[in-house]
Design an enzyme around this catalytic site. Sequence first.
Site, mmCIF file in Angstrom:
data_model
loop_
_atom_site.group_PDB
_atom_site.id
_atom_site.type_symbol
_atom_site.label_atom_id
_atom_site.label_comp_id
_atom_site.label_asym_id
_atom_site.label_seq_id
_atom_site.Cartn_x
_atom_site.Cartn_y
_atom_site.Cartn_z
ATOM 1 C CG ASP A 9 -1.975 1.003 1.248
ATOM 2 O OD1 ASP A 9 -2.090 1.742 0.256
ATOM 3 O OD2 ASP A 9 -2.700 1.088 2.262
ATOM 4 C CG ASP A 99 -3.187 3.745 -2.814
ATOM 5 O OD1 ASP A 99 -4.258 3.119 -2.883
ATOM 6 O OD2 ASP A 99 -2.858 4.414 -1.818
ATOM 7 C CD GLU A 100 -5.604 -0.901 -0.333
ATOM 8 O OE1 GLU A 100 -6.202 -1.761 0.302
ATOM 9 O OE2 GLU A 100 -6.062 0.248 -0.494
HETATM 10 MG MG LIG Z 1 -2.524 3.864 0.306
#
Ligand SMILES: [Mg+2]
Length: 393
Positions: A9, A99-100
């Site tokens: 993350d 983003d993960e």
């Molecule tokens: Mg994040």
Amino acid sequence: MARTILHADLDSFYASVEQRDDPRLRGRPVLVGGGVVLAASCEAKARGIRTPISGREARRLCPDAVIVRPRMEAYAEASARVFEIFHDVSPEVEGVSIDEAFIDVTGLGRLVGDGPSIAAALRSRVHRDVGLALSVGVATTKFLAKVASAVSKPDGLLVVEPGQELQFLHPLPIQRLWGVGPVTAGKLNDRGLRLVADVAALELDQLIAILGPGWGRHLHALAHNHDARPVVTGRRRRSIGAQRAFPRGRLGLDEAEAILLDVIERVMARLRRAHRLGRTVVLRLRFADFTEVTRSHTLAESTNTTATVVITARTLLRAAWPEISERGLSKVGIALQGLSDDAAVQLVLPFGDKDLAGVDAAVDAIHDRFGKSSVVRASLLGRSILGVPMLPD
Ligand SMILES: [Mg+2]
């Protein structure tokens, strides 16, 4: 066999991209978006900002914050590059958001290392190649890997060893359990339940009596780390790419082209291994001052042929050369986008391309057997880029 799952993350993603691209923003509270704040830098989070939040409320909490406009293209580009790194490590990548991702690395031990060392390598690669902080949790379930990455932030790595799951989980506050928001937490707190251990000590019936059957079962399972969900790789990748960073310095066009060719070889080998074709060639340049630009060209037909991509990328590089020689170059990358499966298109390739495909297959096969340095394309030796593979003496 116990699984090894990573949850990776990026920290304060949008705001970190802004701080990466504008040194004046580093170390300062940064808010992305004015009317509604979409993201806050860690400096702004330290001042109590939780997104999303209205711009007015955020300015009240943090009057000296710098407000920047969102640049979704820059975020999409950074995300694509981070996901390329994930896919380099394991084919089992499940994107959760921009983003993960979850990455299953079970059984990769002999090839690339165990979970913790893969996680450490991922973090340093993302930091070095994309300039962003990545937090990673390593555990035997998706749920616990996600808890671990959250606990590790900022810029952290947390490994929950197999067998140690409940020792890690039970002392945490119940808010760490997936899906527990203020309402559920309030209901549990009202009954004196604050830690995951408190929830784990309840019988399923008791939890159902408090939260209803859905939430009761959900929390009961999580408090005991029961989470058999697999990492689902259904979503196909939208881009395949690679890049090479180098110390600042003045490169000649020849050197830049040689580096570019090497990067293209890697990308095209991966493309062919994945049985994909690409239609858009994207050249990524990072100047000596660390600003980045991309130049792209969409081909008339999809291709997996190295020479076609080399010609396109070279043309893009040469067009950018005046700017490069002025600003200096510190990284060059290539990505293929507009991907499709190669089976459907193979038949329409013209003869010339088929011949070149034969050369590529030969180069891939030799690389496979003897390693990367065994074949040097003729252009690396200053000859035609369409030349046959040559064995160095
Ligand atoms: Mg994040």
